[in-house]
Design a protein around this motif. Structure first.
Motif, PDB file in Angstrom:
ATOM      1  N   TRP A   1       0.892  -1.462  -0.074  1.00 13.96           N
ATOM      2  CA  TRP A   1       0.168  -0.079   0.050  1.00 13.96           C
ATOM      3  C   TRP A   1       0.873   1.172  -0.037  1.00 13.96           C
ATOM      4  O   TRP A   1       2.050   1.147  -0.304  1.00 13.96           O
ATOM      5  CB  TRP A   1      -1.081  -0.071   1.143  1.00 13.96           C
ATOM      6  N   GLY A   2       0.436   2.358   0.221  1.00 12.43           N
ATOM      7  CA  GLY A   2       1.103   3.543   0.300  1.00 12.43           C
ATOM      8  C   GLY A   2       2.546   3.556   1.267  1.00 12.43           C
ATOM      9  O   GLY A   2       2.366   3.090   2.595  1.00 12.43           O
TER      10      GLY A   2
ATOM     11  N   VAL B   1      -0.463   0.435   8.060  1.00 11.86           N
ATOM     12  CA  VAL B   1      -1.440  -0.500   7.443  1.00 11.86           C
ATOM     13  C   VAL B   1      -2.042   0.063   6.280  1.00 11.86           C
ATOM     14  O   VAL B   1      -1.952   1.216   6.168  1.00 11.86           O
ATOM     15  CB  VAL B   1      -2.626  -0.982   8.786  1.00 11.86           C
ATOM     16  N   ARG B   2      -2.677  -0.872   5.674  1.00 17.58           N
ATOM     17  CA  ARG B   2      -3.445  -0.278   4.217  1.00 17.58           C
ATOM     18  C   ARG B   2      -4.404   0.569   4.489  1.00 17.58           C
ATOM     19  O   ARG B   2      -4.479   1.976   3.835  1.00 17.58           O
ATOM     20  CB  ARG B   2      -4.043  -1.432   3.661  1.00 17.58           C
ATOM     21  N   ASP B   3      -5.025   0.472   5.586  1.00 19.07           N
ATOM     22  CA  ASP B   3      -6.356   1.545   6.023  1.00 19.07           C
ATOM     23  C   ASP B   3      -5.688   2.886   6.427  1.00 19.07           C
ATOM     24  O   ASP B   3      -6.488   3.993   6.508  1.00 19.07           O
ATOM     25  CB  ASP B   3      -7.162   1.126   6.858  1.00 19.07           C
ATOM     26  N   SER B   4      -4.277   3.046   6.584  1.00 21.65           N
ATOM     27  CA  SER B   4      -3.882   4.408   7.185  1.00 21.65           C
ATOM     28  C   SER B   4      -3.235   5.043   6.023  1.00 21.65           C
ATOM     29  O   SER B   4      -2.646   6.128   6.278  1.00 21.65           O
ATOM     30  CB  SER B   4      -2.670   3.946   8.084  1.00 21.65           C
ATOM     31  N   ASP B   5      -2.986   4.685   4.787  1.00 20.11           N
ATOM     32  CA  ASP B   5      -2.296   5.371   3.758  1.00 20.11           C
ATOM     33  C   ASP B   5      -3.743   6.520   3.330  1.00 20.11           C
ATOM     34  O   ASP B   5      -4.677   6.282   3.622  1.00 20.11           O
ATOM     35  CB  ASP B   5      -1.849   4.492   2.546  1.00 20.11           C
TER      36      ASP B   5
ATOM     37  N   HIS C   1      -6.795   5.087   1.095  1.00 14.48           N
ATOM     38  CA  HIS C   1      -7.718   4.277   1.647  1.00 14.48           C
ATOM     39  C   HIS C   1      -8.487   5.129   2.602  1.00 14.48           C
ATOM     40  O   HIS C   1      -9.779   4.818   2.830  1.00 14.48           O
ATOM     41  CB  HIS C   1      -7.159   2.979   2.196  1.00 14.48           C
ATOM     42  N   ARG C   2      -7.858   6.131   3.056  1.00 14.93           N
ATOM     43  CA  ARG C   2      -8.646   7.129   3.873  1.00 14.93           C
ATOM     44  C   ARG C   2      -9.676   7.841   3.162  1.00 14.93           C
ATOM     45  O   ARG C   2     -10.693   8.289   3.552  1.00 14.93           O
ATOM     46  CB  ARG C   2      -7.633   8.270   4.599  1.00 14.93           C
ATOM     47  N   LEU C   3      -9.196   8.204   1.982  1.00 10.82           N
ATOM     48  CA  LEU C   3      -9.955   8.861   1.056  1.00 10.82           C
ATOM     49  C   LEU C   3     -11.009   7.980   0.578  1.00 10.82           C
ATOM     50  O   LEU C   3     -12.492   8.468   0.349  1.00 10.82           O
ATOM     51  CB  LEU C   3      -9.131   9.577  -0.328  1.00 10.82           C
ATOM     52  N   GLU C   4     -10.876   6.762   0.354  1.00 13.83           N
ATOM     53  CA  GLU C   4     -11.673   5.909  -0.092  1.00 13.83           C
ATOM     54  C   GLU C   4     -13.008   5.770   1.065  1.00 13.83           C
ATOM     55  O   GLU C   4     -14.215   5.625   0.633  1.00 13.83           O
ATOM     56  CB  GLU C   4     -11.254   4.397  -0.401  1.00 13.83           C
ATOM     57  N   ARG C   5     -12.484   5.615   2.353  1.00 13.17           N
ATOM     58  CA  ARG C   5     -13.789   5.733   3.206  1.00 13.17           C
ATOM     59  C   ARG C   5     -14.399   6.850   3.121  1.00 13.17           C
ATOM     60  O   ARG C   5     -15.720   6.527   3.519  1.00 13.17           O
ATOM     61  CB  ARG C   5     -12.972   5.438   4.578  1.00 13.17           C
ATOM     62  N   ARG C   6     -14.123   8.056   2.788  1.00 13.45           N
ATOM     63  CA  ARG C   6     -14.780   9.283   2.997  1.00 13.45           C
ATOM     64  C   ARG C   6     -15.596   9.240   1.747  1.00 13.45           C
ATOM     65  O   ARG C   6     -16.766   9.588   1.772  1.00 13.45           O
ATOM     66  CB  ARG C   6     -13.992  10.543   2.953  1.00 13.45           C
ATOM     67  N   LEU C   7     -15.158   8.832   0.676  1.00  7.42           N
ATOM     68  CA  LEU C   7     -15.994   8.669  -0.468  1.00  7.42           C
ATOM     69  C   LEU C   7     -17.180   7.956  -0.306  1.00  7.42           C
ATOM     70  O   LEU C   7     -18.407   8.309  -0.906  1.00  7.42           O
ATOM     71  CB  LEU C   7     -15.115   8.151  -1.811  1.00  7.42           C
TER      72      LEU C   7
ATOM     73  N   HIS D   1       9.083   8.937   3.661  1.00  5.19           N
ATOM     74  CA  HIS D   1       8.046   8.767   3.073  1.00  5.19           C
ATOM     75  C   HIS D   1       6.914   9.183   4.176  1.00  5.19           C
ATOM     76  O   HIS D   1       7.159   9.345   5.621  1.00  5.19           O
ATOM     77  CB  HIS D   1       7.319   7.399   2.552  1.00  5.19           C
ATOM     78  N   PRO D   2       5.630   9.479   4.096  1.00  4.52           N
ATOM     79  CA  PRO D   2       4.704   9.965   5.132  1.00  4.52           C
ATOM     80  C   PRO D   2       4.428   8.893   6.054  1.00  4.52           C
ATOM     81  O   PRO D   2       4.063   7.798   5.911  1.00  4.52           O
ATOM     82  CB  PRO D   2       3.343  10.315   4.291  1.00  4.52           C
ATOM     83  N   SER D   3       4.529   9.208   7.437  1.00  3.60           N
ATOM     84  CA  SER D   3       4.137   8.498   8.447  1.00  3.60           C
ATOM     85  C   SER D   3       2.382   8.425   8.418  1.00  3.60           C
ATOM     86  O   SER D   3       1.818   8.997   7.616  1.00  3.60           O
ATOM     87  CB  SER D   3       4.298   9.182   9.554  1.00  3.60           C
ATOM     88  N   ASP D   4       1.655   7.629   9.235  1.00  2.00           N
ATOM     89  CA  ASP D   4       0.259   7.681   9.488  1.00  2.00           C
ATOM     90  C   ASP D   4      -0.279   9.018   9.545  1.00  2.00           C
ATOM     91  O   ASP D   4      -1.173   9.418   9.041  1.00  2.00           O
ATOM     92  CB  ASP D   4       0.003   6.662  10.456  1.00  2.00           C
TER      93      ASP D   4
END
Length: 237
Positions: free
Chosen positions: A55-56, A61-65, A68-74, A202-205
């Motif tokens: 992932w990113g 974890v995957r949900d923290s990139d 996937h944060r944008l996907e949840r909001r979408l 790279h970006p942290s969580d």
């Protein structure tokens, strides 16, 4: 008597059906959002770098990139919507010779988010005509005005960011600044969390959350507008 009861039940059911149809509200059609970037968007496992995720890069974890944060909001706004994402780091490194048809599956989205810069050589922007090729990339992915375009600069400081910002303004696209996240707060990067310097930069969580927040500020209005247009069209049918 039974006949009268049957008539009463039939009338009651009919009334329910009429009431239900009167309260029916047309729902917006699913939106298709595409996010293209580089390893910050997605990177496969690379044991030699100490990176085991898919992932990113540097997210725990995957949900923290940020994708996937944008996907949840979408999905909160458009439950049936889809978010497709991919890496175009090959374009960053070889944009003069990159075959855009490799990205055919990403064309004509409802909303396109492009976040590249980090892998572009800043010392040969003019010589290699980066701006022209960058424009060709956007025009290929969004060939008409139907696609809303959101342009982001890179997470790391670079002269490339200025070029991308000027492009977005000239074309009237929404622009999201990200590079100050890296310089303003060390906890926005994963330094100290990975031994490999490249991964650690790279970006942290925390950094991923900030990236998602900034992109969402530009993305959400487009989603609302598209849903409103679709609902109005359905209401007029």
């Amino acid at each position: 008597m039974w006949f009268n009861c049957f008539i009463i039940i039939a009338v009651w059911l009919s009334a329910l059906n009429l009431s239900g149809s009167g309260n029916h509200r047309p729902t917006a059609e699913p939106l298709r959002v595409v996010v293209l970037g580089n390893s910050i968007v997605a990177h496969p496992p690379a044991e030699e770098l100490g990176w085991l995720g898919n992932w990113g890069m540097a997210a725990s974890v995957r949900d923290s990139d940020f994708v996937h944060r944008l996907e949840r909001r979408l999905h909160e706004m458009n439950p049936q919507g889809t978010l497709e994402y991919g890496s175009v780091s090959g374009f960053e490194r070889e944009y003069r010779h990159f075959d855009l048809d490799l990205l055919a599956n990403y064309r004509n989205a409802d909303i396109l988010v492009v976040k590249i810069s980090e892998n572009v050589d800043p010392d040969s922007l003019g010589e290699r005509q980066f701006l022209r090729h960058y424009g060709q990339l956007i025009d290929y992915l969004a060939p008409d005005n139907r696609t809303a375009v959101v342009i982001c600069d890179g997470f790391w400081p670079s002269p490339v960011n200025d070029t991308i910002r000027h492009f977005a303004r000239q074309r009237g696209f929404d622009f999201v600044q990200l590079h100050d996240l890296y310089t303003s707060d060390s906890t926005n990067s994963a330094r100290g969390l990975f031994a490999h310097e490249g991964v650690a930069n790279h970006p942290s969580d925390r950094g991923m959350a900030h990236i998602a927040d900034r992109i969402w500020q530009k993305l959400a209005p487009h989603i609302r507008q598209r849903q409103l247009i679709t609902k109005n069209q359905l209401s007029n049918e």
